[in-house]
Design a protein around this motif. Sequence first.
Motif, short mmCIF file in Angstrom:
data_model
loop_
_atom_site.label_atom_id
_atom_site.label_comp_id
_atom_site.label_asym_id
_atom_site.label_seq_id
_atom_site.Cartn_x
_atom_site.Cartn_y
_atom_site.Cartn_z
N VAL A 235 4.35 5.46 -5.65
CA VAL A 235 4.73 5.20 -7.04
C VAL A 235 5.06 6.48 -7.84
CG1 VAL A 235 3.62 4.60 -9.24
CG2 VAL A 235 3.87 2.89 -7.48
N PRO A 236 4.21 7.55 -7.78
CA PRO A 236 4.52 8.74 -8.59
C PRO A 236 5.83 9.41 -8.20
CG PRO A 236 2.29 8.84 -7.70
CD PRO A 236 2.97 7.71 -7.02
N TRP B 109 -3.43 10.23 -7.37
CA TRP B 109 -3.11 8.79 -7.39
C TRP B 109 -3.19 8.24 -5.97
CZ3 TRP B 109 -2.06 4.51 -10.31
CH2 TRP B 109 -1.35 3.48 -9.72
N GLY B 110 -2.68 9.00 -5.00
CA GLY B 110 -2.75 8.58 -3.59
C GLY B 110 -4.19 8.47 -3.12
N LEU C 21 -8.60 0.85 -1.54
CA LEU C 21 -8.59 0.20 -0.22
C LEU C 21 -10.00 0.22 0.39
CD1 LEU C 21 -5.93 -0.83 0.87
CD2 LEU C 21 -5.90 1.09 2.46
N THR D 129 -5.62 5.38 -4.49
CA THR D 129 -5.17 4.19 -3.76
C THR D 129 -6.04 3.96 -2.53
OG1 THR D 129 -2.93 4.76 -4.45
CG2 THR D 129 -3.16 3.05 -2.79
N MET E 142 2.51 1.69 -3.31
CA MET E 142 1.57 2.17 -4.33
C MET E 142 1.38 3.67 -4.25
SD MET E 142 -1.63 -0.29 -4.97
CE MET E 142 -2.56 1.03 -5.71
N ILE E 143 1.21 4.18 -3.00
CA ILE E 143 1.01 5.62 -2.84
C ILE E 143 2.26 6.38 -3.28
CG2 ILE E 143 0.62 7.44 -1.12
CD1 ILE E 143 -1.22 5.51 0.35
N ILE F 258 0.83 -1.21 0.00
CA ILE F 258 0.00 0.00 0.00
C ILE F 258 0.87 1.26 0.00
CG2 ILE F 258 -1.65 1.35 1.35
CD1 ILE F 258 -2.70 -1.44 2.36
N GLU G 154 0.16 13.32 -8.80
CA GLU G 154 0.67 12.40 -7.78
C GLU G 154 -0.32 12.28 -6.62
OE1 GLU G 154 2.10 15.28 -8.72
OE2 GLU G 154 4.28 15.17 -8.65
N TYR H 56 -0.40 9.03 -13.54
CA TYR H 56 -0.19 9.44 -12.15
C TYR H 56 0.94 10.45 -12.03
CZ TYR H 56 3.41 5.91 -12.73
OH TYR H 56 4.47 5.19 -13.20
N LYS H 57 1.63 10.71 -13.16
CA LYS H 57 2.80 11.58 -13.07
C LYS H 57 2.38 13.03 -12.84
CE LYS H 57 5.51 8.31 -15.43
NZ LYS H 57 6.68 8.01 -16.22
#
Lengths: 180, 243
Positions: A118-119, B146-147, B154, B150, A115-116, A112, B143, B138-139
């Motif tokens: 990743v960027p 993207w979080g 979940l 995520t 994943m957060i 997890i 960013e 996600y770039k």
Amino acid sequence: MATEARDRIAARERVEARRRQVEAPSTVRDDSDDEMIVSFPEFVFKEFIATVAMTVFLIIVSIWLQAPLLGKANPGMTPNPSKAPWYFLGLQELLSRFPPLMAGVAFPTFVIVLMILVPFLDRNPSRRPSERKVAIILFALYTTVVVALVIIGTFFRGHEFVWDWGWVLGNPQTCGGKPC
Amino acid sequence: MSVIRAAIDEMFSVVGQMVGSVFRHGLPLTDKIAARTALTNFVLHIHPVRVRRSWIRMSYTLCLGGLSFFLFIVLTVTGLYLMFYYVPSTQHAYQDMRDLQFVVTFGGLIRNMHRWAAHAMVITVWLHMARVFLTGAYKKPREFNWGVGTLLLLLTLLLSFTGYLLPWDQLSIWAVTVGTNMAKYAPIAGPYTRYLLIGGRVVGDNALLRFYVLHVVGLPLAAFLLMVVHFWRVRKDGFSGGL
């Protein structure tokens, strides 16, 4: 009466002509990818079609497939094997292979957080697939492992969660977590 | 005669006013009318008024984000229907499920839809994440979003997992026993976390009530708020389409 109607039609045509003049688009429609379009109705229509398709799909599936409902919960009788929902079966599969602290806690937390992040870890500014081979290969590997673990947990784990070829060779000991 | 005509004219104009008060701008025959509709309509305001065609190409988005949101709405609506008939206690829960399946009008269909939509949502959210990853969407500057995404993935899993217990059959109680047993392995906090989650040492009445409250109020509310942020950020950071 007739004059009146003719007058009204003429007036309307004047208004329409004026509107066409005022609203003449500054760029010619070119149907290219770069063209700016108004989101309504074209975009909204696409979404509408997607939602209708999904609704129809859900209704057909729901008529065709019954959601499982086994016997009433009995805390005194543990079915063997006991399985988590399918999306957690990968985790359960890991638990059966690695020490619980690692498989049950460290591993999911790590995934997890990773994943957060990743960027921020992916320093490559390009978005072209041809220039992101490493990222795409890593993601494909990750996906393969996750899907494989879920499939193994669902179909290849029988009594006592030991390996069971039943789905391939016939007579599986379990049907996706439910007794057959 | 003219009185009657005047009355009919008046009636038509009132009806016209009624229709016009809902559909304010008429058919979107010109870009300007369409833009005005998109700008002033509450339901449509989630979209930008103007989009580049490449942003909304179906082969790029595959509609996965939108479908995930739509499935959330389907789950909310079907879930409300189920809530009318379902009591979260070990005494009633299972019998209520049987009644839903066999007695309540459309109960079986709605329950099936809720179940399959939940599975479908886990899949669409996952695929949406895969699409965003594979297109590098996600770039910078996305960013943060993207979080948020995520966390939404979940929450989708947790929503599905808490719902899993509610039918109170052999499948649900043992799946949740296995699932919550995983929490036990965390160092120090593990056993306490599990105790907090199921309100006891075994999955019983307290666990059912806690999972129910989380499933119908806590988690959907959290997911809704995060979705608002997620969509807001999509608008502020811009669509990622058109590589």
